[in-house]
Design a protein around this motif. Structure first.
Motif, PDB file in Angstrom:
ATOM      1  N   ARG A  22      26.550  35.941  42.609  1.00 43.36           N
ATOM      2  CA  ARG A  22      26.651  35.932  40.590  1.00 43.36           C
ATOM      3  C   ARG A  22      27.843  36.272  40.339  1.00 43.36           C
ATOM      4  O   ARG A  22      28.235  36.522  38.740  1.00 43.36           O
ATOM      5  CB  ARG A  22      25.843  36.943  39.647  1.00 43.36           C
ATOM      6  N   GLY A  23      28.365  37.145  40.890  1.00 40.87           N
ATOM      7  CA  GLY A  23      30.297  37.326  40.796  1.00 40.87           C
ATOM      8  C   GLY A  23      29.602  38.779  39.493  1.00 40.87           C
ATOM      9  O   GLY A  23      30.830  38.964  38.635  1.00 40.87           O
ATOM     10  N   GLU A 113      38.381  35.381  39.514  1.00 43.19           N
ATOM     11  CA  GLU A 113      38.513  34.530  37.859  1.00 43.19           C
ATOM     12  C   GLU A 113      38.596  33.145  37.980  1.00 43.19           C
ATOM     13  O   GLU A 113      37.306  32.259  37.401  1.00 43.19           O
ATOM     14  CB  GLU A 113      39.650  34.405  36.939  1.00 43.19           C
ATOM     15  N   LEU A 114      39.006  32.312  38.865  1.00 43.76           N
ATOM     16  CA  LEU A 114      38.084  30.922  39.386  1.00 43.76           C
ATOM     17  C   LEU A 114      37.390  30.497  40.867  1.00 43.76           C
ATOM     18  O   LEU A 114      37.463  29.627  39.692  1.00 43.76           O
ATOM     19  CB  LEU A 114      39.581  30.976  41.232  1.00 43.76           C
ATOM     20  N   HIS A 115      36.608  31.937  40.700  1.00 44.99           N
ATOM     21  CA  HIS A 115      35.407  31.228  40.939  1.00 44.99           C
ATOM     22  C   HIS A 115      34.027  31.728  40.194  1.00 44.99           C
ATOM     23  O   HIS A 115      33.062  30.614  40.378  1.00 44.99           O
ATOM     24  CB  HIS A 115      35.338  32.149  42.352  1.00 44.99           C
ATOM     25  N   TYR A 116      34.540  32.964  38.918  1.00 45.59           N
ATOM     26  CA  TYR A 116      33.409  32.798  38.176  1.00 45.59           C
ATOM     27  C   TYR A 116      33.317  32.858  36.466  1.00 45.59           C
ATOM     28  O   TYR A 116      32.490  33.319  36.154  1.00 45.59           O
ATOM     29  CB  TYR A 116      32.282  34.415  38.823  1.00 45.59           C
ATOM     30  N   GLY A 117      34.828  33.238  36.600  1.00 44.66           N
ATOM     31  CA  GLY A 117      35.248  33.134  35.174  1.00 44.66           C
ATOM     32  C   GLY A 117      36.180  32.057  34.591  1.00 44.66           C
ATOM     33  O   GLY A 117      36.030  31.090  34.527  1.00 44.66           O
ATOM     34  N   ARG A 120      37.143  28.807  36.423  1.00 43.56           N
ATOM     35  CA  ARG A 120      36.055  28.555  36.868  1.00 43.56           C
ATOM     36  C   ARG A 120      36.363  26.727  37.021  1.00 43.56           C
ATOM     37  O   ARG A 120      36.577  26.150  35.933  1.00 43.56           O
ATOM     38  CB  ARG A 120      34.646  28.460  37.290  1.00 43.56           C
ATOM     39  N   GLY A 121      36.392  25.851  37.739  1.00 42.95           N
ATOM     40  CA  GLY A 121      36.472  24.818  38.538  1.00 42.95           C
ATOM     41  C   GLY A 121      37.776  23.857  38.239  1.00 42.95           C
ATOM     42  O   GLY A 121      38.049  22.682  37.892  1.00 42.95           O
ATOM     43  N   ARG A 122      38.879  24.670  37.748  1.00 44.71           N
ATOM     44  CA  ARG A 122      40.246  24.125  36.966  1.00 44.71           C
ATOM     45  C   ARG A 122      41.112  24.292  38.550  1.00 44.71           C
ATOM     46  O   ARG A 122      41.167  24.568  39.287  1.00 44.71           O
ATOM     47  CB  ARG A 122      41.014  24.895  36.303  1.00 44.71           C
ATOM     48  N   GLY A 143      43.456  25.332  43.234  1.00 41.83           N
ATOM     49  CA  GLY A 143      42.553  26.090  43.631  1.00 41.83           C
ATOM     50  C   GLY A 143      42.647  27.405  45.389  1.00 41.83           C
ATOM     51  O   GLY A 143      41.929  27.938  45.729  1.00 41.83           O
ATOM     52  N   GLN A 228      37.516  36.361  31.080  1.00 41.89           N
ATOM     53  CA  GLN A 228      36.030  36.637  31.709  1.00 41.89           C
ATOM     54  C   GLN A 228      35.743  37.778  31.941  1.00 41.89           C
ATOM     55  O   GLN A 228      34.737  37.883  31.470  1.00 41.89           O
ATOM     56  CB  GLN A 228      35.605  35.217  31.991  1.00 41.89           C
TER      57      GLN A 228
END
Length: 253
Positions: A22-23, A113-117, A120-122, A143, A228
């Motif tokens: 869940r991060g 922030e890249l994986h959970y915040g 994410r998905g950018r 990524g 986030q």
């Protein structure tokens, strides 16, 4: 799977177990002040105190406010100069009697922030900036992390950027949100000119008050979002790095 993360900062050292699915922190983080002077032995003792507070046994990820290459600390802008050239992973591993992974603090926050915040998905180029005692940076292209960018040390109006636009500069000079936002704006415009990112993510403790300064920033083409995970991003990213480096032991823990 839970892994422990520790975030070493210029003013504080904090840590907690992290649920990597869940991060999120699984317990309230524990924080102590960074020792002065922040020598390797003193900081290692403080990290041990943070980890011991949870009775943790298993892999530990640790962030460091400077360049880290293969577990060795190469710069030390906001801690004691004795850190330069230290096998930090080895030192902390011995002190904790656990496998330890060490990485740059902003890189850790960026990974979280890249994986959970907020990122994410950018895709494309994403720049995560952490504002605190200094300014940390993490740069991603589709990524993939470009490690140890240290963009807080870019020259801004004849000064090291973090001496002008960090939250420490805001506090020490007692700047209003408006005046500080102008400095942050000039800094972001400079970084944008160099990297042309699609997205800036603004992290560090000040991200909790993003509504006070982000609306004041103008003239930057990239999207700007507050982090986030806020000030927990470093802890989460450190745990991610340890989980990736020690998957077997981490799963057992």
């Amino acid at each position: 799977m839970d892994v422990f993360g520790v975030d070493i900062g210029g003013s504080g050292i904090k840590g907690a177990p992290v649920d990597l699915k869940r991060g999120e922190l699984t317990e309230e983080r524990f924080k102590i002040l960074t020792p002065k002077p922040a020598t390797p032995d003193a900081v290692a003792d403080s990290v041990r105190e943070v980890v011991a507070n949870f009775g943790w046994s298993g892999p530990v990820g640790v962030t460091f406010p400077g360049v880290v290459v293969d577990g060795t600390t190469c710069t030390a802008a906001n801690v004691a100069e004795e850190w330069v050239g230290v096998d930090a992973a080895g030192l902390l591993g011995e002190r904790l009697d656990s496998p330890v992974t060490v990485l740059n603090d902003a890189d850790a926050a960026g990974l979280a922030e890249l994986h959970y915040g907020a990122a994410r998905g950018r895709r494309g180029t994403v720049v995560v900036l952490t504002f605190g005692t200094g300014i940390g940076s993490a740069v991603f292209t589709d990524g993939k992390l470009v490690p140890n960018t240290e963009l807080g040390h870019l020259e801004l109006q004849g000064h090291d950027a973090e001496t002008r636009a960090s939250t420490r500069a805001k506090d020490e000079e007692d700047l209003s949100w408006q005046r500080w936002a102008r400095r942050v704006q000039r800094y972001l415009a400079h970084v944008e000119k160099l990297f042309t990112p699609e997205l800036f993510v603004i992290g560090g403790g000040v991200s909790r008050k993003a509504d006070k300064f982000l609306p004041l920033i103008e003239g930057v083409s990239a999207e700007i979002l507050p982090a986030q995970l806020q000030n927990n991003a470093g802890i989460v990213g450190a745990a991610m790095a340890a989980g990736a480096a020690w998957p077997g032991p981490a799963a057992a823990a």
